[in-house]
Design a protein around this motif. Structure first.
Motif, short mmCIF file in Angstrom:
data_model
loop_
_atom_site.label_atom_id
_atom_site.label_comp_id
_atom_site.label_asym_id
_atom_site.label_seq_id
_atom_site.Cartn_x
_atom_site.Cartn_y
_atom_site.Cartn_z
N THR A 20 0.85 -1.19 0.00
CA THR A 20 0.00 0.00 0.00
C THR A 20 0.88 1.24 0.00
O THR A 20 1.93 1.26 0.66
N VAL A 21 0.46 2.26 -0.72
CA VAL A 21 1.19 3.53 -0.76
C VAL A 21 0.64 4.43 0.35
O VAL A 21 -0.57 4.66 0.44
N ASP A 22 1.53 4.93 1.22
CA ASP A 22 1.08 5.78 2.32
C ASP A 22 1.00 7.24 1.86
O ASP A 22 1.22 7.55 0.69
N THR A 23 0.68 8.13 2.79
CA THR A 23 0.49 9.55 2.45
C THR A 23 1.78 10.23 2.02
O THR A 23 1.74 11.29 1.37
N ASP A 24 2.93 9.66 2.38
CA ASP A 24 4.22 10.24 1.98
C ASP A 24 4.71 9.69 0.65
O ASP A 24 5.79 10.07 0.19
N GLY A 25 3.97 8.76 0.04
CA GLY A 25 4.36 8.21 -1.25
C GLY A 25 5.19 6.95 -1.17
O GLY A 25 5.64 6.44 -2.21
N PHE A 26 5.43 6.42 0.02
CA PHE A 26 6.23 5.21 0.18
C PHE A 26 5.32 3.98 0.18
O PHE A 26 4.21 4.01 0.70
N GLU A 27 5.84 2.90 -0.38
CA GLU A 27 5.11 1.64 -0.36
C GLU A 27 5.39 0.91 0.94
O GLU A 27 6.53 0.84 1.40
N ARG A 28 4.35 0.36 1.51
CA ARG A 28 4.47 -0.38 2.77
C ARG A 28 3.73 -1.71 2.64
O ARG A 28 2.71 -1.79 1.97
N GLU A 29 4.27 -2.71 3.30
CA GLU A 29 3.56 -3.97 3.42
C GLU A 29 2.61 -3.88 4.61
O GLU A 29 3.03 -3.55 5.72
N THR A 30 1.36 -4.14 4.36
CA THR A 30 0.34 -3.99 5.41
C THR A 30 -0.31 -5.32 5.72
O THR A 30 -0.44 -6.19 4.85
N TRP A 31 -0.74 -5.44 6.96
CA TRP A 31 -1.41 -6.64 7.46
C TRP A 31 -2.75 -6.19 8.02
O TRP A 31 -2.82 -5.50 9.01
N ARG A 32 -3.83 -6.59 7.37
CA ARG A 32 -5.17 -6.15 7.76
C ARG A 32 -5.78 -7.15 8.74
O ARG A 32 -5.71 -8.36 8.53
N ILE A 33 -6.39 -6.61 9.78
CA ILE A 33 -6.98 -7.47 10.79
C ILE A 33 -8.20 -6.77 11.39
O ILE A 33 -8.19 -5.55 11.60
N LEU A 34 -9.25 -7.52 11.61
CA LEU A 34 -10.45 -6.97 12.24
C LEU A 34 -10.18 -6.76 13.73
O LEU A 34 -9.98 -7.71 14.48
N MET A 35 -10.18 -5.50 14.14
CA MET A 35 -9.79 -5.16 15.50
C MET A 35 -10.98 -4.79 16.37
O MET A 35 -10.99 -5.09 17.58
N SER A 36 -12.00 -4.16 15.79
CA SER A 36 -13.09 -3.68 16.64
C SER A 36 -14.38 -3.64 15.83
O SER A 36 -14.37 -3.38 14.63
N TRP A 37 -15.48 -3.93 16.52
CA TRP A 37 -16.81 -3.85 15.92
C TRP A 37 -17.70 -3.10 16.91
O TRP A 37 -17.95 -3.57 18.01
#
Length: 682
Positions: free
Chosen positions: A109-126
């Motif tokens: 994913t590209v962050d707000t600064d333009g760098f690519e990051r590897e992200t790990w998505r997880i359901l944290m709260s409902w």
């Protein structure tokens, strides 16, 4: 979640979901919608709380089953089948929606600064108002887990003869293919609205009314006591009581919490144990809404929950907890919402403070993403597709607007969200600075006045480091001293003014004080007890025509932000300065002064042991209340007072006087007026 299970160098994307049913129509066919919203835990909490910042996205409209076309001969099964199929439909839809999270993998994913990051998505709260289902043993209120909940669902379905939901939507979250186990019990967030505020309005208030109110069918004692409470600027006043409320809004519940304990404190049937139970539950609510927590505050939260459990039996012994249908006393408290306080601290340890976990935000989202979309549709079959298309177009327009602003380096003006951003203190926002349009020439901000025009400057909160704000023009300019004494009913004012100048080593009252410039209200910036709370302005009035004079706290020289030591209570009667023409020499005293009626000192022995509220009473010299002159800067904040009404409120004739300080002689210092007062006035 264990950090070691997440690959090194990976950014975790905590997914937060919010859902709540809402009605689309009030009269026609009873149409409903069940939207599901999504936001991310990486977004700042204050940004998520501001609806106009658009931190939430509409993820889906979950279909609602309204009727079954298939005919069933078994009436019992026909009645239950709608609920069974509705739950199955709900779980299948949510399973489909969350399917991208099932086979977890890394995403670039590209962050707000333009760098690519590897992200790990997880359901944290409902965040949701979950239905209260009685499982196999309602008496067993032990700590639950996802496995125990599934066993309970299966046992309850088998006992009732239903097939039920065999595979809930969260069945795959226990680590299958992800390496990270997610417990649905920890994912489901405690909702401040439904777990704190609604239990107070649904249980504590009606049970207390059953005890306090007379049984002869006369006017409600609780309603009379709420009517007699002293109105404060910016706060709701229940002039018609609460007996006529058929449905509580979140604002109604918060406003009632501020006044309820002070109103019932001295009622004839309000026993010590009843007041302790009410006070402990209010403590639980206010502590749960803290913007930050320490081990000490969490210990106080646990203690308040334990105190309520120890004292709540009073609602049974005094015949307060009764059945609405049969009128019989219910001697148990098998209510899930009253069991929640026992486990709320563990939720805070797991997820942090709860001020961001409330369905108040999702209910506000209903207006923008559901109700307005419904109004844009043709209200016929297939309206959900039209609503989705309308929301999609609106999001595209907003995105284009933000892009154009970024390109032109012009940020759009702040859009105010109606009813949003109430925060932890029950709905109070910043009050207006300066005048309210009554004789102040339309001034709503403090502006420096030049000496050439008015003789000297009105203090500016920014420049002069003061914590009050005045209109730039007096509301009653150049008022004669004798007229001031009669208009404001302050016969001892000249003598008290002379005493003030003696303390300043000035012999006698300067001649310039023969005429006064007078203000009828002033705004104070409340002291902030910590860095997590926002600055808040409060208005204080001294209006003789309406006979409204508010109470204030005066710093006697040794006061701190938290605590009442070093403060004294006063009734603000006059805000003034000496009036003079530009060609006249300035008076010996150029400060803006205040004249107050004094109250008894605040001492620890005057603290009520049942309500934990301090008591004060008016200080008299003969037939007149004592007064003194202080610098306006010595007044720190308004002081919310609740009258001590001894005996039945029915003996007080409505025509006897106004709901003001002049009608009563003893008062409680109401520390439940807001979260700021709850922290500071202890």
């Amino acid at each position: 979640m264990e950090q070691s299970k997440v690959p090194a160098g990976t950014t975790v994307i905590p997914i937060i979901l919010a859902s709540d049913k809402t009605t689309l129509t009030s009269h026609t066919r009873g149409r409903m919608a069940h939207p599901l919203y999504l936001t991310l835990g990486n977004i700042r909490k204050d940004v998520r709380a501001s609806i106009h910042r658009q931190a939430y996205l509409l993820l889906a409209y979950i279909p609602i089953l309204l009727k079954i076309k298939q005919k069933l001969q078994n009436k019992t099964m026909k009645k239950a089948m709608l609920g069974i199929l509705s739950k199955r439909l709900y779980h299948q839809c949510v399973t489909k929606i969350l399917s991208p999270l099932k086979d977890q993998k890394l995403y670039r994913t590209v962050d707000t600064d333009g760098f690519e990051r590897e992200t790990w998505r997880i359901l944290m709260s409902w965040i949701a108002d979950m239905e209260e289902n009685d499982l196999d043993s309602p008496e067993d209120f032990s700590t639950q887990s996802s496995a125990s909940v599934k066993r309970g669902i299966a046992a309850a379905a088998k006992k009732a003869g239903y097939c039920g939901v065999e595979t809930p939507f969260w069945g795959w979250m226990e680590g299958s293919g992800t390496g990270v186990q997610v417990d649905i019990v920890k994912v489901m967030s405690y909702d401040l609205l439904h777990w704190c505020h609604k239990p107070f309005a649904d249980y504590i208030v009606p049970w207390t009314q059953n005890i306090i109110d007379e049984e002869d069918g006369g006017e409600s004692e609780t309603d009379l006591r709420l009517w007699l409470q002293i109105p404060h600027p910016g706060f709701r006043h229940f002039s018609n009581g609460i007996s006529g409320f058929s449905q509580w809004t979140q604002g109604d519940m918060r406003d009632l919490e501020k006044e309820f304990l002070g109103a019932i404190a001295s009622a004839p049937k309000a026993t010590r144990q009843l007041l302790q139970a009410t006070q402990s539950f209010l403590d639980y609510i206010y502590l749960a809404t803290y913007l930050y927590h320490t081990e000490k505050s969490l210990g106080q939260l646990e203690e308040s929950a334990k105190t309520f459990e120890d004292t709540r039996q009073v609602y049974v012994s005094l015949n307060g907890r009764v059945s609405e249908t049969t009128g019989e006393v219910i001697d148990s408290f098998l209510i899930p919402k009253l069991h929640i306080p026992r486990h709320i601290t563990s939720c805070i340890w797991w997820k942090g403070t709860l001020d961001g976990s409330s369905t108040e935000g999702s209910e506000r989202l209903h207006i923008d993403l559901v109700k307005e979309a419904w109004q844009a549709s043709n209200h016929r079959d297939g309206h959900f597709l039209q609503m989705i298309h309308w929301v999609d177009l609106r999001e595209r327009i907003d995105t284009l607007e933000l892009y154009l602003c970024w390109r032109d380096e012009k940020w759009p003006p702040e859009r105010t969200g109606e009813g949003e951003g109430e925060g932890a203190d029950g709905g109070e926002g910043n009050q207006e600075r300066g005048g309210d349009g009554q004789g102040d020439g339309g001034a709503v901000t403090v502006k420096k006045q030049t000496g050439a025009h008015n003789g000297w400057d009105v203090p500016d909160p920014i420049v002069d480091n003061v914590f009050y704000s005045l209109a730039k023009r007096p509301h009653l300019p150049r008022t004669a001293l004798n007229n001031t004494i009669s208009l404001f009913d302050i016969p001892d004012f000249p003598a008290n003014l002379l005493e003030y100048f003696k303390t300043k080593s000035i012999g006698g009252v300067p001649n310039q004080f023969a005429e006064l410039d007078i203000w009828t209200h002033v705004c104070f910036l409340l002291p902030i007890p910590n860095d997590f709370m926002k600055a808040e302005w409060r208005r204080v009035r001294a209006q003789p025509e309406q006979k409204i004079f508010d109470a204030v706290l005066v710093d006697d020289g040794e006061a701190d932000v938290v605590g009442l030591q070093g403060y004294s209570v006063g009734e603000l009667r006059l805000i003034f300065r000496a009036a003079f023409l530009p060609h006249q020499p300035p008076p010996a005293s150029t400060e803006i002064l205040a004249y107050i009626f004094t109250f008894s000192p605040i001492t620890q022995r005057d603290k009520d042991s049942a309500t934990q509220l301090y008591k004060v009473k008016k200080d008299y010299r003969g037939e007149n209340q004592r007064g003194r002159v202080v610098e306006l800067g010595a007044i720190i904040r308004p002081c919310p007072l609740a009258p001590v009404i001894v005996g039945s409120a029915e003996i007080l004739d409505e025509k006897e006087g106004l709901r003001s300080l002049s009608r009563f002689h003893k008062f409680y210092i109401n520390s439940f007026a807001s979260l700021n007062e709850y922290i500071c006035l202890v």
